[in-house]
Scaffold this motif. Structure first.
Motif, mmCIF file in Angstrom:
data_model
loop_
_atom_site.group_PDB
_atom_site.id
_atom_site.type_symbol
_atom_site.label_atom_id
_atom_site.label_comp_id
_atom_site.label_asym_id
_atom_site.label_seq_id
_atom_site.Cartn_x
_atom_site.Cartn_y
_atom_site.Cartn_z
ATOM 1 N N VAL A 40 0.857 -1.180 0.000
ATOM 2 C CA VAL A 40 0.000 0.000 0.000
ATOM 3 C C VAL A 40 0.896 1.233 0.000
ATOM 4 O O VAL A 40 1.667 1.455 0.938
ATOM 5 N N ASN A 41 0.794 2.037 -1.066
ATOM 6 C CA ASN A 41 1.617 3.231 -1.203
ATOM 7 C C ASN A 41 0.768 4.375 -1.745
ATOM 8 O O ASN A 41 -0.456 4.271 -1.847
ATOM 9 N N LEU A 42 1.383 5.475 -2.111
ATOM 10 C CA LEU A 42 0.629 6.626 -2.608
ATOM 11 C C LEU A 42 -0.154 6.326 -3.892
ATOM 12 O O LEU A 42 -1.304 6.757 -4.028
ATOM 13 N N PRO A 43 0.422 5.594 -4.864
ATOM 14 C CA PRO A 43 -0.380 5.215 -6.035
ATOM 15 C C PRO A 43 -1.632 4.417 -5.667
ATOM 16 O O PRO A 43 -2.651 4.517 -6.361
ATOM 17 N N PHE A 44 -1.568 3.655 -4.581
ATOM 18 C CA PHE A 44 -2.741 2.917 -4.125
ATOM 19 C C PHE A 44 -3.851 3.882 -3.700
ATOM 20 O O PHE A 44 -5.028 3.674 -4.007
ATOM 21 N N ILE A 45 -3.482 4.952 -2.989
ATOM 22 C CA ILE A 45 -4.467 5.952 -2.584
ATOM 23 C C ILE A 45 -5.081 6.619 -3.809
ATOM 24 O O ILE A 45 -6.288 6.869 -3.870
ATOM 25 N N VAL A 46 -4.238 6.907 -4.798
ATOM 26 C CA VAL A 46 -4.745 7.477 -6.054
ATOM 27 C C VAL A 46 -5.742 6.514 -6.697
ATOM 28 O O VAL A 46 -6.788 6.932 -7.211
#
Length: 309
Positions: free
Chosen positions: A186-192
């Protein structure tokens, strides 16, 4: 165009009559998701926890040397970081922040042993920044959800807004649970990806809600069963559009997953999970849930709809 809602078309599958089973299915999935999150939690990437991320662009193909790279890292005192090896890229995820000396040692040793033409990109996140990113990510999802509630309430009514937000949270939670179960990062692209899923899902839901509102204007409603019939017919009238839309985006997401770089594969996978969940919730959850809420304002003597039976 006006439609005749006088009688239920028995030859068609009734989404509202079977709504109970879809609700039960979603509740079971939600409980399982809560269980997996409580037991396993999320596999946070460097974006959401302190540590260093090293992306190495290669001139050579090292896809068959993962074991050799792991051995080198262990023998050199770098421990066992998260390791992803592609044909032209290697990604390392360290739980601890690399010092300048360790960073130089890693670059020099890797270049000498594996690829002298390799280029390195090092990203470091300390504890405070990681906590701030987690907080901001939650705020982003919360603000988006509140904005959707306000918009749908103004354009339709509060019952539509409640049904829409439940469907959105359902979609986001399904994606989060699947990432927890399969231990995906889970990273920033996941939030996007989650925010993209929310936007896609609400668009699909609004199309159905708009058709329900339009059809209610022309329908002669005497009992709650008449309202249920309008909802069912509205879903059928928009079903082809919903399926065509989701399949088009699924093809694009699959292409990104198969042919895209390593850095966007998890983003593409999250989008795929969300597309399927979003199509399911828009068709089987949001509209029947609105009907259930709508029937709560009926007098007790009113005939109950199939969804409430």
């Amino acid at each position: 165009m006006r439609y005749n809602f006088g009688q239920v078309n028995e030859r068609k599958f009734s989404f509202v009559a079977k709504a109970r089973y879809f609700f039960i299915f979603s509740i079971i999935i939600t409980i399982l998701g809560i269980g997996t999150l409580a037991i396993f939690g999320l596999n946070y990437g460097v974006d959401f926890r302190a540590g260093s991320s090293v992306d190495i662009a290669l001139k050579k193909d090292l896809s068959g040397q993962k074991d050799a790279i792991e051995k080198y890292l262990g023998d050199s005192g770098f421990g066992k970081p998260g390791l992803t090896v592609g044909s032209n890229r290697v990604t390392l995820r360290f739980n601890d922040v690399l010092t300048d000396a360790k960073e130089k040692e890693l670059k020099a040793g890797f270049a000498e042993k594996f690829d002298k033409g390799a280029s390195f990109e090092v990203n470091t996140v300390d504890t405070e920044i990681a906590k701030e990113l987690q907080t901001n990510a939650l705020k982003a999802v919360l603000v988006a959800s509140i904005g959707i509630v306000i918009y749908v309430s103004i354009r339709f009514e509060w019952r539509f807004a409640v049904a829409a937000i439940v469907a959105l949270l359902h979609d986001a939670f399904i994606v989060i649970s699947l990432f927890s179960i399969f231990r995906l990062e889970v990273n920033l692209p996941f939030i996007v990806a989650v925010l993209t899923i929310i936007g896609y899902s609400i668009n699909d839901t609004i199309v159905i809600f708009d058709r329900i509102r339009e059809n209610l204007r022309f329908a002669k409603l005497k009992t709650s069963a008449d309202v249920a019939n309008v909802v069912n017919e509205s879903i059928w009238q928009t079903l082809t559009r919903s399926i065509n839309t989701v399949m088009t985006v699924v093809v694009a997401a699959l292409c990104l997953l198969i042919f895209g770089s390593v850095s966007i594969k998890l983003f593409s996978l999250a989008i795929l999970f969300g597309l399927i969940s979003g199509a399911y919730s828009s068709i089987f959850i949001a509209s029947p849930l609105w009907l259930l809420l709508k029937n709560k304002q009926k007098p007790k003597a009113a005939v109950k709809s199939p969804a409430a039976s």
